[in-house]
Design a protein around this motif. Structure first.
Motif, PDB file in Angstrom:
ATOM      1  N   GLU A 190     -22.806  30.942 -22.566  1.00  0.00           N
ATOM      2  CA  GLU A 190     -22.916  32.098 -22.711  1.00  0.00           C
ATOM      3  C   GLU A 190     -24.222  32.745 -23.864  1.00  0.00           C
ATOM      4  OE1 GLU A 190     -18.937  32.480 -25.231  1.00  0.00           O
ATOM      5  OE2 GLU A 190     -18.016  32.192 -23.087  1.00  0.00           O
TER       6      GLU A 190
ATOM      7  N   LYS B 194     -16.842  20.839 -21.333  1.00  0.00           N
ATOM      8  CA  LYS B 194     -16.328  22.466 -22.069  1.00  0.00           C
ATOM      9  C   LYS B 194     -17.287  23.028 -23.167  1.00  0.00           C
ATOM     10  CE  LYS B 194     -12.485  24.900 -22.720  1.00  0.00           C
ATOM     11  NZ  LYS B 194     -11.893  25.433 -21.180  1.00  0.00           N
TER      12      LYS B 194
ATOM     13  N   GLU C  58     -14.539  25.264 -17.317  1.00  0.00           N
ATOM     14  CA  GLU C  58     -13.100  26.753 -17.636  1.00  0.00           C
ATOM     15  C   GLU C  58     -12.376  26.161 -17.026  1.00  0.00           C
ATOM     16  OE1 GLU C  58     -15.065  28.225 -14.021  1.00  0.00           O
ATOM     17  OE2 GLU C  58     -15.887  27.313 -15.700  1.00  0.00           O
TER      18      GLU C  58
ATOM     19  N   HIS D  55     -20.055  24.558 -22.085  1.00  0.00           N
ATOM     20  CA  HIS D  55     -20.196  25.812 -21.114  1.00  0.00           C
ATOM     21  C   HIS D  55     -19.650  27.016 -21.864  1.00  0.00           C
ATOM     22  CE1 HIS D  55     -17.388  27.978 -18.935  1.00  0.00           C
ATOM     23  NE2 HIS D  55     -18.449  28.199 -18.000  1.00  0.00           N
ATOM     24  N   ASP D  56     -18.220  26.563 -23.067  1.00  0.00           N
ATOM     25  CA  ASP D  56     -17.556  27.884 -24.103  1.00  0.00           C
ATOM     26  C   ASP D  56     -18.560  28.543 -25.140  1.00  0.00           C
ATOM     27  OD1 ASP D  56     -16.081  27.431 -22.803  1.00  0.00           O
ATOM     28  OD2 ASP D  56     -14.621  26.722 -24.180  1.00  0.00           O
TER      29      ASP D  56
END
Length: 110
Positions: A100, A92, A43, A95-96
Motif C-alpha cells: 500500500e 500478509k 488479502e 501485502h497489508d
C-alpha cells in the motif's frame, strides 16, 4: 537388515502402533494445506489462522524434543508448520503494510 529396521520402527514407543505416530502423521495435512495456500492471494490470508499455525509449530517443536520418547515425526511436522505459518504471515504483512505504501508513492509521483 531391512526387516530388523522395520521391526524396530514398528515396536518403537512412538511407532505406528501408538497415537504418538498417527497424530503427527495426520497433522502433516495442515502443513500441506498451508503450502497449497501459497498460491492464494495475500488479502485472503487470515492473521489469526497463521498466527495459530506458527505458534503451534514453535511450541510443539520444543515440546517434541523434551518428551520421552523423542518424537521426530512430531518435531518435523511442527518445524514445517512454523515455517509455512511464518512465510504466510510475511506475505500478509508485506501485502497489508508495504504494498500500500508503494502504491501511495506511485500515485503521489503522478
Amino acid at each position: 537388515m531391512a526387516s530388523s529396521k522395520l521391526q524396530a520402527l514398528w515396536n518403537h514407543p512412538a511407532g505406528p502402533k501408538t497415537i504418538h505416530f498417527w497424530a503427527p502423521t495426520f497433522k502433516w495435512g495442515i502443513s500441506i494445506a498451508n503450502v497449497a495456500d501459497f498460491t492464494k492471494p495475500p488479502e485472503k490470508l487470515s492473521y489469526p489462522q497463521q498466527i495459530a499455525v506458527t505458534c503451534t509449530g514453535v511450541i510443539w517443536s520444543r515440546y517434541s524434543t523434551v518428551i520421552t520418547p523423542k518424537n521426530w515425526n512430531l518435531f518435523s511436522v511442527n518445524i514445517v508448520m512454523a515455517g509455512t505459518g511464518l512465510y504466510q504471515l510475511a506475505r500478509k504483512i508485506q501485502h497489508d503494510f508495504f504494498s500500500e505504501a508503494e502504491t501511495e508513492l506511485a500515485i503521489a509521483k503522478e
